[in-house]
Structure formats: C-alpha cells, structure tokens
Design a protein around this motif. Sequence first.
Motif, PDB file in Angstrom:
ATOM      1  N   ILE A 128      -9.053   6.762  -8.564  1.00  0.00           N
ATOM      2  CA  ILE A 128     -10.122   6.579  -9.543  1.00  0.00           C
ATOM      3  C   ILE A 128     -10.193   5.130 -10.014  1.00  0.00           C
ATOM      4  CG2 ILE A 128     -10.866   7.174 -11.891  1.00  0.00           C
ATOM      5  CD1 ILE A 128      -9.661   9.982 -11.370  1.00  0.00           C
ATOM      6  N   ASP A 129      -9.035   4.506 -10.183  1.00  0.00           N
ATOM      7  CA  ASP A 129      -8.971   3.154 -10.752  1.00  0.00           C
ATOM      8  C   ASP A 129      -9.263   2.058  -9.741  1.00  0.00           C
ATOM      9  OD1 ASP A 129      -8.419   1.075 -12.577  1.00  0.00           O
ATOM     10  OD2 ASP A 129      -6.331   1.001 -11.946  1.00  0.00           O
ATOM     11  N   THR A 130      -8.825   2.234  -8.499  1.00  0.00           N
ATOM     12  CA  THR A 130      -8.911   1.143  -7.530  1.00  0.00           C
ATOM     13  C   THR A 130      -9.958   1.358  -6.436  1.00  0.00           C
ATOM     14  OG1 THR A 130      -7.224   2.105  -6.077  1.00  0.00           O
ATOM     15  CG2 THR A 130      -6.460   0.667  -7.870  1.00  0.00           C
ATOM     16  N   ALA A 131     -10.415   2.605  -6.260  1.00  0.00           N
ATOM     17  CA  ALA A 131     -11.416   2.929  -5.232  1.00  0.00           C
ATOM     18  C   ALA A 131     -10.930   2.612  -3.825  1.00  0.00           C
ATOM     19  CB  ALA A 131     -12.732   2.189  -5.504  1.00  0.00           C
ATOM     20  N   ILE A 132      -9.618   2.680  -3.603  1.00  0.00           N
ATOM     21  CA  ILE A 132      -9.107   2.413  -2.263  1.00  0.00           C
ATOM     22  C   ILE A 132      -9.378   3.609  -1.357  1.00  0.00           C
ATOM     23  CG2 ILE A 132      -7.307   0.845  -3.060  1.00  0.00           C
ATOM     24  CD1 ILE A 132      -5.287   3.081  -2.784  1.00  0.00           C
ATOM     25  N   ARG A 133      -9.301   3.376  -0.060  1.00  0.00           N
ATOM     26  CA  ARG A 133      -9.499   4.432   0.920  1.00  0.00           C
ATOM     27  C   ARG A 133      -8.209   5.236   1.073  1.00  0.00           C
ATOM     28  NH1 ARG A 133     -11.411  -0.475   2.942  1.00  0.00           N
ATOM     29  NH2 ARG A 133     -13.668  -0.580   3.332  1.00  0.00           N
ATOM     30  N   SER A 134      -8.321   6.442   1.615  1.00  0.00           N
ATOM     31  CA  SER A 134      -7.132   7.280   1.778  1.00  0.00           C
ATOM     32  C   SER A 134      -6.118   6.622   2.697  1.00  0.00           C
ATOM     33  CB  SER A 134      -7.525   8.656   2.328  1.00  0.00           C
ATOM     34  OG  SER A 134      -8.169   8.534   3.586  1.00  0.00           O
ATOM     35  N   GLY A 135      -6.615   5.894   3.709  1.00  0.00           N
ATOM     36  CA  GLY A 135      -5.713   5.219   4.626  1.00  0.00           C
ATOM     37  C   GLY A 135      -5.023   4.008   4.032  1.00  0.00           C
ATOM     38  N   GLU A 136      -5.442   3.603   2.832  1.00  0.00           N
ATOM     39  CA  GLU A 136      -4.854   2.446   2.161  1.00  0.00           C
ATOM     40  C   GLU A 136      -3.873   2.838   1.062  1.00  0.00           C
ATOM     41  OE1 GLU A 136      -8.788  -0.471   2.586  1.00  0.00           O
ATOM     42  OE2 GLU A 136      -8.479   0.697   0.760  1.00  0.00           O
ATOM     43  N   ALA A 137      -3.713   4.138   0.835  1.00  0.00           N
ATOM     44  CA  ALA A 137      -2.934   4.607  -0.314  1.00  0.00           C
ATOM     45  C   ALA A 137      -1.440   4.739  -0.037  1.00  0.00           C
ATOM     46  CB  ALA A 137      -3.476   5.955  -0.797  1.00  0.00           C
ATOM     47  N   ALA A 138      -1.022   4.496   1.195  1.00  0.00           N
ATOM     48  CA  ALA A 138       0.410   4.560   1.521  1.00  0.00           C
ATOM     49  C   ALA A 138       1.086   3.272   1.044  1.00  0.00           C
ATOM     50  CB  ALA A 138       0.604   4.757   3.016  1.00  0.00           C
ATOM     51  N   LEU A 139       1.194   3.149  -0.272  1.00  0.00           N
ATOM     52  CA  LEU A 139       1.707   1.925  -0.891  1.00  0.00           C
ATOM     53  C   LEU A 139       3.226   1.851  -0.844  1.00  0.00           C
ATOM     54  CD1 LEU A 139      -0.387   1.879  -4.199  1.00  0.00           C
ATOM     55  CD2 LEU A 139      -0.830   0.551  -2.130  1.00  0.00           C
ATOM     56  N   LYS A 140       3.728   0.636  -0.912  1.00  0.00           N
ATOM     57  CA  LYS A 140       5.148   0.397  -1.121  1.00  0.00           C
ATOM     58  C   LYS A 140       5.329  -0.253  -2.491  1.00  0.00           C
ATOM     59  CE  LYS A 140       7.000   0.245   3.549  1.00  0.00           C
ATOM     60  NZ  LYS A 140       7.922  -0.456   4.476  1.00  0.00           N
ATOM     61  N   ARG A 141       6.454  -0.002  -3.118  1.00  0.00           N
ATOM     62  CA  ARG A 141       6.671  -0.505  -4.474  1.00  0.00           C
ATOM     63  C   ARG A 141       6.567  -2.024  -4.541  1.00  0.00           C
ATOM     64  NH1 ARG A 141       8.758   3.556  -7.905  1.00  0.00           N
ATOM     65  NH2 ARG A 141       9.442   2.012  -9.417  1.00  0.00           N
ATOM     66  N   LYS A 142       6.957  -2.692  -3.487  1.00  0.00           N
ATOM     67  CA  LYS A 142       6.920  -4.157  -3.484  1.00  0.00           C
ATOM     68  C   LYS A 142       5.492  -4.690  -3.531  1.00  0.00           C
ATOM     69  CE  LYS A 142       7.096  -4.603   1.584  1.00  0.00           C
ATOM     70  NZ  LYS A 142       5.752  -5.157   1.729  1.00  0.00           N
ATOM     71  N   ASP A 143       4.525  -3.832  -3.224  1.00  0.00           N
ATOM     72  CA  ASP A 143       3.127  -4.254  -3.218  1.00  0.00           C
ATOM     73  C   ASP A 143       2.438  -4.047  -4.564  1.00  0.00           C
ATOM     74  OD1 ASP A 143       3.268  -4.955  -0.523  1.00  0.00           O
ATOM     75  OD2 ASP A 143       2.816  -2.907   0.129  1.00  0.00           O
ATOM     76  N   ILE A 144       3.183  -3.534  -5.550  1.00  0.00           N
ATOM     77  CA  ILE A 144       2.615  -3.290  -6.870  1.00  0.00           C
ATOM     78  C   ILE A 144       2.889  -4.486  -7.776  1.00  0.00           C
ATOM     79  CG2 ILE A 144       2.600  -1.770  -8.880  1.00  0.00           C
ATOM     80  CD1 ILE A 144       3.711   0.437  -7.053  1.00  0.00           C
ATOM     81  N   GLY A 145       1.835  -5.157  -8.223  1.00  0.00           N
ATOM     82  CA  GLY A 145       1.970  -6.302  -9.102  1.00  0.00           C
ATOM     83  C   GLY A 145       1.653  -5.948 -10.541  1.00  0.00           C
ATOM     84  N   GLU A 146       1.574  -6.953 -11.374  1.00  0.00           N
ATOM     85  CA  GLU A 146       1.297  -6.748 -12.798  1.00  0.00           C
ATOM     86  C   GLU A 146      -0.103  -6.190 -13.018  1.00  0.00           C
ATOM     87  OE1 GLU A 146       2.383  -6.774 -16.818  1.00  0.00           O
ATOM     88  OE2 GLU A 146       3.577  -7.175 -15.031  1.00  0.00           O
ATOM     89  N   ASP A 147      -1.068  -6.739 -12.298  1.00  0.00           N
ATOM     90  CA  ASP A 147      -2.451  -6.305 -12.478  1.00  0.00           C
ATOM     91  C   ASP A 147      -3.190  -6.130 -11.153  1.00  0.00           C
ATOM     92  OD1 ASP A 147      -2.587  -8.898 -11.692  1.00  0.00           O
ATOM     93  OD2 ASP A 147      -3.709  -9.638 -13.423  1.00  0.00           O
TER      94      ASP A 147
END
Length: 286
Positions: A128-147
């Motif tokens: 809801i917040d980022t509007a990313i695609r389902s194929g883009e949602a396999a995130l890694k913690r290192k890819d999470i920034g402050e904003d």
Amino acid sequence: MRTQEVVASFMADCKLRGLSPKTLRGYDCHTKRLIELSPEFPPKSDTIQEFLATVKGAHNADAYYRTYHALGNYAERRCGIPNFMQSVTRPRVPKQIMPTISNTELNLLAVFLEKAPARDKAILVLFIDTAIRSGEAALKRKDIGEDRIIIHGKTGYRVAPLSSITRDLLLSLPVYEDGYVFHGTGKYKDIPLGSTGFYKIVKKYLRMVGYQGGKQYGPQTLRRSFGVFHLKDGGDLKSLSLILGHSSITTTANYYTPLLTEDVIQIHHKHSPIKVFEEATNESNT
C-alpha cells in the motif's frame, strides 16, 4: 537463414540486456511457436497475420505481436534484414478500466490488519505504501533504509520511498540467516516468500474487506490503487512515474489517467453546459 539461429541470438541478447524472467519466459514461448510456423527466416508476413488471427484472446495475440516485432527489430539491427512485422496488422486490444480499492475498503483493510499476524500486516502495508510489484517484494533487511528501500525491479535496481510506519513494521519481523524479510510459515518457514505467496496473502485480505475485483486480487490491485490515491490527493504524474518505476511518464499517463473516473464525473457535473437548462427550469418554477 534458420529461424532457430536468429531466435537463439535474440534470446541471448535479451538476457544480456537484463530483461525480467517473466519477459524472457514469454519471449521463449512465443519464439518457439515462430520456429514451428516458419523454419526459415524471415517468416512471411501473411503467415504471421494468419497465425495471430487464430490466437485466442486479444491480449494474447498482442503479446505474440510484440514479441515478433521485437525479434524483427533485432534482426534488422543485427543482420540488416527488414522487419518482417512492418506489414502485419497489430491486434486490437479493447481498453479496460482496471478495478482499484475504494476509500471504504482501504479503511476496512486498516481495521482488519490491526489484528493480523505481524508478517501479513507488514506485507500489506508495504504494498500500500510503496506500490511495488509482487516480484519486487522479496526484500532483504540490508535494503531497508531510513526513508527508502532498494528493490530490484523490471529495469534493474531502483529506490522506492518508504514511510516510517512501514519501515518499523518491516524491521520488527524476525531476523533470518538468509537476510530475506518475508518467509513462509510452518514447514515453509525457512523459505523466502515469492510472488505466489504475496499474491495469496493480499488476495486473502482483499476478500475479507469485500473487494470485488474479479480475478484482480493481487498486489497489482494495490499498486493501481496507490496511483489513483496519489493523483486524487494532488500528486503529479512525474512523481508517480518515478515511484512506480516506469521507464516513461507516458506509460504512467496511459495506465492511471483512465482510472480517475470519479474525478472526471465530478468535473463534468461542475462544468457541463447543461446547467443552463437547470437554471432555466428553476426560474420557471419560481
């Protein structure tokens, strides 16, 4: 020249250009059919035209057309052979207004998510917040920034804006050795979630709030809804295009402007010349 040789070179070029796995699978399927239709290259335009007329579904026929047109462009650049698709008529695809969630459904979703498992809540809020695609949602913690988050999209790595509430939800989830943020449950707890898993979770909660979208229940629904809410709230197309990761603002305009039906209707009611007749009717009644 053998069609199989041209196709093999074309597919190798597509892989080198980093096209998405989904696009590569589609190209592979469509070009295999072309090899059957015409072992010798280039194919006759009439052969392609007749084949496209037999493909069921306008969207499927158009997908074949686009694949063959891309192949023809490649052969023209690489071998100097004129694009065999130049005289082929493109299948007409009827325009559709894809469904999005309403304000009421969004509010209900927020209520249901308050009691949802932390993982499910984080997944829905992320889409809801980022509007990313389902194929883009396999995130890694290192890819999470402050904003922001760094995601691997259709056109490569890109940055997507991230709200603080979403970041906090993501970082509150269990830490896994492989670094992925989202995992399955039960016997699948050691396996990162993929597109199918994200789709099922989003579909579950959209059904809970009574969303009626036919077959459109996945993260793409939330992505489209983000675009509509963004524009209705005063956001501009350029910003929306960057957030969505579109390669062209034209793509954004073509997809999202038709979805603003309610706004168009309100503008129509405000500016339609029919108000002249309404005023005349009111005067006659008085």
